[in-house]
Design a protein around this motif. Structure first.
Motif, short mmCIF file in Angstrom:
data_model
loop_
_atom_site.label_atom_id
_atom_site.label_comp_id
_atom_site.label_asym_id
_atom_site.label_seq_id
_atom_site.Cartn_x
_atom_site.Cartn_y
_atom_site.Cartn_z
N VAL A 8 0.84 -1.21 0.00
CA VAL A 8 0.00 0.00 0.00
C VAL A 8 0.87 1.25 0.00
O VAL A 8 0.64 2.19 -0.77
CB VAL A 8 -0.96 -0.01 1.21
CG1 VAL A 8 -1.57 1.37 1.45
CG2 VAL A 8 -2.06 -1.04 1.00
N LEU A 9 1.88 1.28 0.84
CA LEU A 9 2.77 2.45 0.90
C LEU A 9 3.52 2.65 -0.42
O LEU A 9 3.65 3.78 -0.90
CB LEU A 9 3.77 2.30 2.05
CG LEU A 9 3.18 2.40 3.45
CD1 LEU A 9 4.23 2.05 4.50
CD2 LEU A 9 2.61 3.78 3.70
N ASP A 10 4.01 1.56 -1.00
CA ASP A 10 4.76 1.68 -2.24
C ASP A 10 3.87 2.10 -3.41
O ASP A 10 4.28 2.91 -4.24
CB ASP A 10 5.48 0.37 -2.57
CG ASP A 10 6.68 0.14 -1.66
OD1 ASP A 10 7.04 1.06 -0.88
OD2 ASP A 10 7.27 -0.95 -1.71
N LEU A 11 2.66 1.57 -3.48
CA LEU A 11 1.74 2.00 -4.54
C LEU A 11 1.38 3.47 -4.36
O LEU A 11 1.30 4.22 -5.33
CB LEU A 11 0.48 1.14 -4.54
CG LEU A 11 0.62 -0.29 -5.06
CD1 LEU A 11 -0.69 -1.04 -4.90
CD2 LEU A 11 1.07 -0.31 -6.50
N GLY A 12 1.17 3.87 -3.11
CA GLY A 12 0.88 5.28 -2.83
C GLY A 12 2.02 6.17 -3.26
O GLY A 12 1.81 7.25 -3.82
N HIS A 13 3.24 5.73 -3.01
CA HIS A 13 4.42 6.51 -3.41
C HIS A 13 4.54 6.56 -4.93
O HIS A 13 4.84 7.61 -5.51
CB HIS A 13 5.68 5.91 -2.80
CG HIS A 13 6.93 6.61 -3.20
ND1 HIS A 13 7.26 7.86 -2.73
CD2 HIS A 13 7.92 6.26 -4.05
CE1 HIS A 13 8.40 8.24 -3.27
NE2 HIS A 13 8.81 7.28 -4.08
N GLU A 14 4.31 5.44 -5.58
CA GLU A 14 4.45 5.34 -7.03
C GLU A 14 3.44 6.21 -7.78
O GLU A 14 3.77 6.88 -8.73
CB GLU A 14 4.28 3.88 -7.47
CG GLU A 14 4.37 3.64 -8.95
CD GLU A 14 5.79 3.67 -9.48
OE1 GLU A 14 5.95 3.88 -10.70
OE2 GLU A 14 6.74 3.48 -8.70
N TYR A 15 2.18 6.20 -7.32
CA TYR A 15 1.13 6.90 -8.04
C TYR A 15 0.62 8.16 -7.35
O TYR A 15 0.03 9.01 -7.98
CB TYR A 15 -0.07 5.95 -8.24
CG TYR A 15 0.24 4.86 -9.22
CD1 TYR A 15 0.13 5.07 -10.59
CD2 TYR A 15 0.63 3.60 -8.79
CE1 TYR A 15 0.42 4.06 -11.49
CE2 TYR A 15 0.92 2.59 -9.68
CZ TYR A 15 0.81 2.82 -11.02
OH TYR A 15 1.10 1.83 -11.91
N GLY A 16 0.82 8.26 -6.05
CA GLY A 16 0.24 9.36 -5.29
C GLY A 16 0.80 10.72 -5.62
O GLY A 16 0.09 11.72 -5.54
N THR A 17 2.05 10.79 -6.03
CA THR A 17 2.64 12.10 -6.32
C THR A 17 2.32 12.58 -7.72
O THR A 17 1.90 13.71 -7.91
CB THR A 17 4.17 12.04 -6.16
OG1 THR A 17 4.61 10.70 -6.22
CG2 THR A 17 4.63 12.65 -4.88
N THR A 18 2.47 11.71 -8.69
CA THR A 18 2.26 12.12 -10.08
C THR A 18 0.84 11.88 -10.54
O THR A 18 0.38 12.51 -11.47
CB THR A 18 3.19 11.35 -11.02
OG1 THR A 18 2.83 9.97 -10.97
CG2 THR A 18 4.64 11.52 -10.64
N HIS A 19 0.17 10.91 -9.93
CA HIS A 19 -1.17 10.48 -10.32
C HIS A 19 -1.19 9.83 -11.69
O HIS A 19 -2.24 9.40 -12.14
CB HIS A 19 -2.20 11.62 -10.29
CG HIS A 19 -2.44 12.16 -8.94
ND1 HIS A 19 -3.14 11.47 -7.98
CD2 HIS A 19 -2.08 13.32 -8.37
CE1 HIS A 19 -3.20 12.20 -6.89
NE2 HIS A 19 -2.57 13.31 -7.10
N ALA A 20 -0.08 9.82 -12.39
CA ALA A 20 -0.07 9.22 -13.73
C ALA A 20 -0.21 7.72 -13.59
O ALA A 20 0.44 7.13 -12.75
CB ALA A 20 1.23 9.56 -14.43
N PRO A 21 -1.04 7.09 -14.35
CA PRO A 21 -1.93 7.63 -15.40
C PRO A 21 -3.33 7.94 -14.88
O PRO A 21 -4.30 7.89 -15.63
CB PRO A 21 -1.98 6.48 -16.40
CG PRO A 21 -1.97 5.28 -15.52
CD PRO A 21 -1.07 5.64 -14.35
#
Length: 135
Positions: A8-21
């Motif tokens: 959950v933390l890693d997915l949040g980090h991966e997508y949470g900042t850029t929101h891409a896509p």
């Protein structure tokens, strides 16, 4: 539980900042659901942050789900001699509609555990988010 938190933390980090896509105007979120079956521990995920117009595009959904499932699969391992021997089962990624996101009311970023009795009652696989299903 600990592994689910890490994902959950890693997915949040991966997508949470850029929101891409994903849609940059909607908050990104992910919730993990941990449960046990007779075959072992399972983790499924719900992802928030898409508008319904995106979710109506089957190609877009399939591509995003495959990307997220690939990221989740990196945390798993399997025994090449015994396909049933793996770190966790499940790994399904559910993309939530805007209405489903509203119903969840800010549960993003959580790891929820299904009650054991409910897992037995519902069987081996069941769709996440049953509000009364958590310990």
């Amino acid at each position: 539980m600990e592994l689910a938190w890490r994902i959950v933390l890693d997915l949040g980090h991966e997508y949470g900042t850029t929101h891409a896509p994903l849609d940059p105007d909607r908050p990104f979120g992910v919730t993990a659901w941990v449960y046990r079956t007779w075959r072992g521990e399972c983790i499924d995920f719900e992802v928030y942050g898409m508008v319904d117009a995106y979710l109506r595009d089957a190609t877009w959904c399939a591509r995003l789900r495959a990307e997220l499932e690939h990221l989740v699969a990196q945390y798993n391992w399997g025994n090449p001699d015994d396909p049933a021997d793996r770190r966790f089962g499940g790994g399904a990624v559910f993309l939530c509609t805007e209405a489903q996101e509203r119903v969840r009311g800010g549960r993003s970023g959580e790891v929820r555990v299904y009650r054991r009795w409910l897992g037995r009652l519902l069987g081996q696989r069941f769709r996440p988010f049953l509000p009364v299903a958590c310990d």
